[in-house]
Design an enzyme around this catalytic site. Structure first.
Site, PDB file in Angstrom:
ATOM      1  N   GLU A  98       0.856  -1.201   0.000  1.00 26.13           N
ATOM      2  CA  GLU A  98       0.000   0.000   0.000  1.00 26.13           C
ATOM      3  C   GLU A  98       0.887   1.245   0.000  1.00 26.13           C
ATOM      4  O   GLU A  98       2.027   1.215   0.490  1.00 26.13           O
ATOM      5  CB  GLU A  98      -0.913  -0.063   1.247  1.00 26.13           C
ATOM      6  CG  GLU A  98      -1.745   1.160   1.552  1.00 26.13           C
ATOM      7  CD  GLU A  98      -2.775   1.546   0.499  1.00 26.13           C
ATOM      8  OE1 GLU A  98      -2.406   1.665  -0.677  1.00 26.13           O
ATOM      9  OE2 GLU A  98      -3.935   1.797   0.879  1.00 26.13           O
ATOM     10  N   ASP A  99       0.349   2.334  -0.544  1.00 31.09           N
ATOM     11  CA  ASP A  99       1.140   3.574  -0.611  1.00 31.09           C
ATOM     12  C   ASP A  99       1.323   4.216   0.762  1.00 31.09           C
ATOM     13  O   ASP A  99       2.425   4.609   1.131  1.00 31.09           O
ATOM     14  CB  ASP A  99       0.521   4.576  -1.610  1.00 31.09           C
ATOM     15  CG  ASP A  99      -0.930   4.952  -1.308  1.00 31.09           C
ATOM     16  OD1 ASP A  99      -1.553   4.340  -0.403  1.00 31.09           O
ATOM     17  OD2 ASP A  99      -1.453   5.861  -1.982  1.00 31.09           O
ATOM     18  N   ASP A 102      -2.808   5.840   7.051  1.00 32.52           N
ATOM     19  CA  ASP A 102      -3.141   7.096   7.716  1.00 32.52           C
ATOM     20  C   ASP A 102      -3.992   6.768   8.951  1.00 32.52           C
ATOM     21  O   ASP A 102      -3.456   6.468  10.014  1.00 32.52           O
ATOM     22  CB  ASP A 102      -3.864   7.967   6.678  1.00 32.52           C
ATOM     23  CG  ASP A 102      -4.191   9.359   7.165  1.00 32.52           C
ATOM     24  OD1 ASP A 102      -3.590   9.795   8.146  1.00 32.52           O
ATOM     25  OD2 ASP A 102      -5.051  10.013   6.555  1.00 32.52           O
ATOM     26  N   LYS A 130       1.785   7.379   8.426  1.00 34.90           N
ATOM     27  CA  LYS A 130       1.484   8.540   9.280  1.00 34.90           C
ATOM     28  C   LYS A 130       1.002   7.991  10.624  1.00 34.90           C
ATOM     29  O   LYS A 130      -0.197   7.988  10.923  1.00 34.90           O
ATOM     30  CB  LYS A 130       0.362   9.374   8.663  1.00 34.90           C
ATOM     31  CG  LYS A 130       0.736  10.155   7.429  1.00 34.90           C
ATOM     32  CD  LYS A 130      -0.452  11.028   7.045  1.00 34.90           C
ATOM     33  CE  LYS A 130      -0.261  11.696   5.724  1.00 34.90           C
ATOM     34  NZ  LYS A 130      -1.505  12.354   5.248  1.00 34.90           N
ATOM     35  N   PHE A 151       0.028  16.517   4.024  1.00 31.47           N
ATOM     36  CA  PHE A 151      -0.429  15.783   2.844  1.00 31.47           C
ATOM     37  C   PHE A 151       0.709  15.616   1.852  1.00 31.47           C
ATOM     38  O   PHE A 151       1.376  16.575   1.492  1.00 31.47           O
ATOM     39  CB  PHE A 151      -1.619  16.497   2.203  1.00 31.47           C
ATOM     40  CG  PHE A 151      -2.461  15.554   1.405  1.00 31.47           C
ATOM     41  CD1 PHE A 151      -3.401  14.748   2.028  1.00 31.47           C
ATOM     42  CD2 PHE A 151      -2.275  15.442   0.038  1.00 31.47           C
ATOM     43  CE1 PHE A 151      -4.152  13.835   1.299  1.00 31.47           C
ATOM     44  CE2 PHE A 151      -3.024  14.530  -0.703  1.00 31.47           C
ATOM     45  CZ  PHE A 151      -3.963  13.735  -0.075  1.00 31.47           C
ATOM     46  N   ARG A 164       0.516  11.986  -9.302  1.00 29.33           N
ATOM     47  CA  ARG A 164       0.993  10.604  -9.102  1.00 29.33           C
ATOM     48  C   ARG A 164       2.296  10.343  -9.863  1.00 29.33           C
ATOM     49  O   ARG A 164       3.099   9.523  -9.467  1.00 29.33           O
ATOM     50  CB  ARG A 164      -0.037   9.596  -9.630  1.00 29.33           C
ATOM     51  CG  ARG A 164      -1.303   9.509  -8.824  1.00 29.33           C
ATOM     52  CD  ARG A 164      -2.082   8.259  -9.259  1.00 29.33           C
ATOM     53  NE  ARG A 164      -3.494   8.323  -8.918  1.00 29.33           N
ATOM     54  CZ  ARG A 164      -4.006   7.984  -7.740  1.00 29.33           C
ATOM     55  NH1 ARG A 164      -3.220   7.569  -6.773  1.00 29.33           N
ATOM     56  NH2 ARG A 164      -5.299   8.063  -7.513  1.00 29.33           N
TER      57      ARG A 164
HETATM   58  P1  IMP Z   1      -6.472   5.299   5.800  1.00 30.18           P
HETATM   59  O1  IMP Z   1      -7.639   4.382   5.672  1.00 30.18           O
HETATM   60  O2  IMP Z   1      -6.836   6.590   6.486  1.00 30.18           O
HETATM   61  O3  IMP Z   1      -5.253   4.662   6.422  1.00 30.18           O
HETATM   62  O4  IMP Z   1      -6.209   5.757   4.336  1.00 30.18           O
HETATM   63  C1  IMP Z   1      -5.176   5.495   3.532  1.00 30.18           C
HETATM   64  C2  IMP Z   1      -5.505   6.088   2.174  1.00 30.18           C
HETATM   65  O5  IMP Z   1      -5.738   7.510   2.288  1.00 30.18           O
HETATM   66  C3  IMP Z   1      -4.327   5.937   1.264  1.00 30.18           C
HETATM   67  O6  IMP Z   1      -4.384   4.774   0.511  1.00 30.18           O
HETATM   68  C4  IMP Z   1      -4.416   7.183   0.409  1.00 30.18           C
HETATM   69  O7  IMP Z   1      -5.239   6.947  -0.704  1.00 30.18           O
HETATM   70  C5  IMP Z   1      -5.085   8.209   1.263  1.00 30.18           C
HETATM   71  N1  IMP Z   1      -4.114   9.162   1.873  1.00 30.18           N
HETATM   72  C6  IMP Z   1      -3.908   9.386   3.203  1.00 30.18           C
HETATM   73  N2  IMP Z   1      -2.979  10.321   3.398  1.00 30.18           N
HETATM   74  C7  IMP Z   1      -2.556  10.700   2.166  1.00 30.18           C
HETATM   75  C8  IMP Z   1      -1.581  11.645   1.704  1.00 30.18           C
HETATM   76  O8  IMP Z   1      -0.887  12.341   2.468  1.00 30.18           O
HETATM   77  N3  IMP Z   1      -1.427  11.738   0.347  1.00 30.18           N
HETATM   78  C9  IMP Z   1      -2.143  11.005  -0.543  1.00 30.18           C
HETATM   79  N4  IMP Z   1      -3.070  10.124  -0.142  1.00 30.18           N
HETATM   80  C10 IMP Z   1      -3.281   9.963   1.193  1.00 30.18           C
END
Ligand code: IMP
Length: 174
Positions: A98-99, A102, A130, A151, A164
C-alpha cells in the site's frame, strides 16, 4: 496543482535506496518461498513496481481497489471492495503493498477481508506511515518511511488524481 506550494520530502534517490533495503528484508524473510503481492490501487502501483523488481524471490502479482465513502482525501469508516483480486490466496504467503497508512481504516478492512480467505500468511508493506493519525490500531510489517502529519503527493500518491507521476515525494505546503 501548479499553483500549489510543495517541498521535496523524499528524493527519488532516497526512495530507491530505501526500497532496496526493504526488498532485501522481505526476500530474507521469505527465502525459499514464493509470494503473492497484492497492490492497492491506485496509489501503490509505482512503489509495488519498484519493490518487486528488487525482490530476490519469485512473486505473483494482483491488485485490489477499495472505495472509501466519506469526505475526499480522508477515509471514513465505510470501506468496501471496488475491485477484488483475481488470484486464489488460500494456503499462500501474501504481501499487501500500500502507498500510505493514515487512519488505518483501509488496511484494517483489507487485512480482515483477505484473512477470511485463509492465506498461509498475510503481511503488509507500506511505503509511508502517518503513525500519529490512527483511528484504529494498525501496525505494518514493513514500512518505507514514517512521516508526520501533512499531505504528501508523488511516487503514486495523488491529490485529486494529480501528481501521481512525480518521481519524488513532496509535502504540500499550506
Ligand atoms: P487510511 O484508511 O486513512 O489509512 O487511508 C489510507 C488512504 O488515504 C491511502 O491509501 C491514500 O489513498 C489516502 N491518503 C492518506 N494520506 C494521504 C496523503 O498524504 N497523500 C495522498 N493520499 C493519502
Amino acid at each position: 496543482m501548479k499553483s500549489m506550494k510543495k517541498e521535496v520530502l523524499f528524493s527519488k534517490e532516497v526512495i530507491s535506496g530505501r526500497i532496496r533495503s526493504l526488498a532485501d528484508e522481505i526476500s530474507r524473510d521469505y527465502a525459499g518461498g514464493e509470494l503473492i503481492v497484492i497492490g492497492v490501487l491506485k496509489g501503490a502501483f509505482i512503489f509495488m513496481a519498484d519493490l518487486i523488481r528488487s525482490l530476490q524471490i519469485p512473486c505473483m502479482v494482483d491488485f485490489a481497489q477499495l472505495a472509501s465513502y466519506g469526505s475526499g482525501s480522508v477515509s471514513s469508516g465505510n470501506v468496501a471492495i471496488k475491485k477484488d483480486i483475481g488470484l486464489p490466496i488460500a494456503g499462500k504467503d501474501v504481501l499487501i503493498v500500500e502507498d500510505i497508512v493514515d487512519t488505518g481504516l483501509t488496511l484494517s478492512f483489507l487485512v480482515k477481508t483477505l484473512k477470511e480467505r485463509s492465506p498461509r500468511s498475510l503481511k503488509v508493506c507500506v511505503f509511508l506511515d502517518k503513525k500519529m493519525r490512527r483511528k484504529v490500531p494498525f501496525t505494518a510489517d514493513y514500512t518505507g518511511f514514517t512521516i508526520d502529519d501533512g499531505f504528501v503527493v508523488g511516487y503514486g500518491l495523488d491529490f485529486n488524481e494529480q501528481a501521481r507521476f512525480l518521481p519524488d515525494v513532496y509535502v504540500i505546503k499550506e
